[in-house]
Design an enzyme around this catalytic site. Structure first.
Site, mmCIF file in Angstrom:
data_model
loop_
_atom_site.group_PDB
_atom_site.id
_atom_site.type_symbol
_atom_site.label_atom_id
_atom_site.label_comp_id
_atom_site.label_asym_id
_atom_site.label_seq_id
_atom_site.Cartn_x
_atom_site.Cartn_y
_atom_site.Cartn_z
ATOM 1 C CB SER A 85 -0.861 0.023 1.268
ATOM 2 O OG SER A 85 0.004 0.157 2.380
ATOM 3 C CE LYS A 86 -3.028 6.263 -1.464
ATOM 4 N NZ LYS A 86 -3.871 6.895 -2.448
ATOM 5 N NE ARG A 87 -2.476 6.446 3.918
ATOM 6 C CZ ARG A 87 -2.352 7.353 2.928
ATOM 7 N NH1 ARG A 87 -1.158 7.725 2.495
ATOM 8 N NH2 ARG A 87 -3.404 7.907 2.392
#
Ligand code: GLU
Length: 490
Positions: free
Chosen positions: A261-263
């Site tokens: 995920s981009k987090r």
């Protein structure tokens, strides 16, 4: 089903089917690579299909970005929306008539039915199911409507969707080529919507119809689609078609094993390209995920080329447990590829990427009025050429603000930047509006972002700089700032 003999007469045709909903994703490159290798190893065809039926999530610039990212990696496709081919069109939005025709066949045979339930009715059912801790399922209200009722509803102009009639009992089993047989009880398979009330098909209908009409022999996709596969298999049966082989690849994972995920990692291929990762290193890294390459290639070295992958990669070796997308390793590998270049090639690579004329001209335009000697060029522009900038707290912390509230605000800036078109006309009001709603002055607001982007309180104009630096890298910089600050507090 028996294993595929690469020398058999069967024509191998595989595809990737990305949806143009944003930046091209590393997961698309991973699945793209495996499909590409599979086709090249078997003299097959690699097809690119654009699945753009979800109009709510459609992003107009996304399709071109997908093309660009795949070209950058060298994963060339044989058929697709831009190059054509015998089974086009390859963009689902141009195939509406085909889906309608096919859904009509299912209505005729009784494998699908019109559902007139309203959004409110469905919502009420969903709430009841949630309260009772039951899975969200269509309750079957319209499954048994009489022909007269259906006609009355149609005459009254009631909007409807078309759903598939999943058999009430029994189960569906399919073979996953990596995992073996997988069985789903029909009680766990919802009466999937096939055609929406706007006349657009859902993913499930369009995907099955297209895979069949495009003569796809092997569906190689991410494991998140396993739970959709029984619906697809039922659709193949309802049409009387032979289903393709299914291969579900493991999802790439963050270090903590959650879905990438981009987090936790940059996931946009645009980012990797702009941040100066080399396509060969990226492909090599993706080829390492899941263990498709035999361990003894190049004396157990982890470095190999696309040509070596075509020669040795075996999709059957892939382990279904999720491979970790380890950015540290990718950086190491990229460094190895950089060191392997001749100085001439290295310089040429710099000049076509981080020192490209176009980029330098844009940067020059931002600072021409702000310097007295040419030697000052670097003073004002170094942040454009750096990978990471971590401003000191004296630089980023506004007077009268705590580090905690500043970090909260930076996260809000990040959310706004993510959701905003990368133009001056969109960015400036969006940021200002955020500041107003949170009680941050324009000065505090822009100063914080300036510090995060440039590491300094003085810089060329902020928004123009962000635009030149690019969305993917700006977002990465803000994310890294937040990460580093959070960690420093622990
Ligand atoms: N459109 C789907 C996606 O975006 C395709 C999944 C599949 O390959 O069936 O991943």
């Amino acid at each position: 089903m028996t294993a595929i003999d690469p020398h058999s007469a069967e024509e191998i045709r595989v595809r990737i089917a990305p949806s143009p909903t944003g930046d091209p994703h590393v997961g698309t490159a991973y699945i793209g690579l495996i499909n590409f290798l599979y086709a090249r190893q078997r003299q097959g065809k690699f097809v690119l299909r654009i699945e753009d039926t979800d109009r709510a999530r459609f992003v107009a610039t996304s399709e071109q970005m997908i093309f660009d990212a795949l070209h950058w990696l060298g994963l060339e496709w044989d058929e697709g929306p831009d190059v054509g081919g015998p089974f086009g069109p390859y963009r689902q939005s141009e195939r509406s008539g085909i889906y309608r025709e096919h859904v009509e066949m299912l209505l005729q045979s009784g494998a699908a039915y019109r559902c007139f339930c309203t959004a409110e009715e469905l919502e009420a059912v969903r709430r009841r199911q949630m309260a009772a801790k039951l899975p969200a399922r269509y309750p079957g209200t319209c499954r048994t409507l009489s022909v007269t009722d259906v006609e009355a509803n149609l005459a009254a102009g009631k909007p409807f969707v078309i759903r598939m009639k999943v058999p009430a009992h029994g189960s569906t089993t399919f073979r996953d080529e990596l995992r073996g047989p997988i069985t789903f009880e029909h009680t766990n398979v919802d009466d999937q919507v096939l055609l929406k009330s706007d006349g657009f098909p859902t993913y499930h209908l369009a995907n099955v119809v297209d895979d069949h009409l495009m003569r796809i022999s092997d569906v190689i996709r991410a494991e998140e689609w396993i739970s959709s596969t029984p619906k697809h298999v039922l659709l193949y049966q309802a049409f009387g078609w032979q289903a393709p082989r299914f291969w579900h690849m493991p999802l790439l994972r963050n270090q903590d094993k959650s879905k990438i995920s981009k987090r936790k990692n940059p996931v946009s291929l645009v980012y990797y390209r702009q941040a100066g990762f080399l396509p060969d290193a990226m492909l090599n890294f993706l080829g390492l995920m899941g263990g498709g390459m035999p361990a003894d290639i190049n004396n157990a070295s982890e470095k190999f080329t696309l040509a070596e992958m075509i020669q040795h990669f075996d999709v059957k070796n892939i382990r279904p447990a999720g491979p970790v997308f380890d950015l540290t390793k990718l950086r190491w590998l990229n460094g190895e590829y950089i060191r392997a270049l001749s100085l001439q090639d290295f310089y040429a690579t710099l000049r076509s990427t981080v020192l490209a004329d176009e980029y330098l001209t844009e940067i020059a335009s931002l600072i021409q009025t702000r310097i007295e000697t040419l030697g000052e060029f670097g003073n004002l522009t170094h942040f454009f050429f750096a990978d990471d900038i971590q401003p000191a707290s004296e630089v980023f912390l506004p007077k009268n603000r705590t580090p905690e509230e500043t970090l909260v605000f930076a996260a809000e800036q990040l959310a706004v930047l993510e959701a905003t078109d990368w133009t001056h006309a969109a960015l400036e009001p969006a940021l200002k509006q955020l500041g107003e709603s949170k009680g941050w002055s324009v000065k505090e607001n822009f100063m914080l972002l300036r510090a995060i982007l440039t590491g300094s309180t003085m810089s060329p104009p902020l928004i123009e700089s962000m635009i030149v630096f690019g969305k993917a890298r700006t977002l990465d910089r803000v994310r890294r700032f937040i990460d580093v600050q959070k960690k420093s507090k622990k």
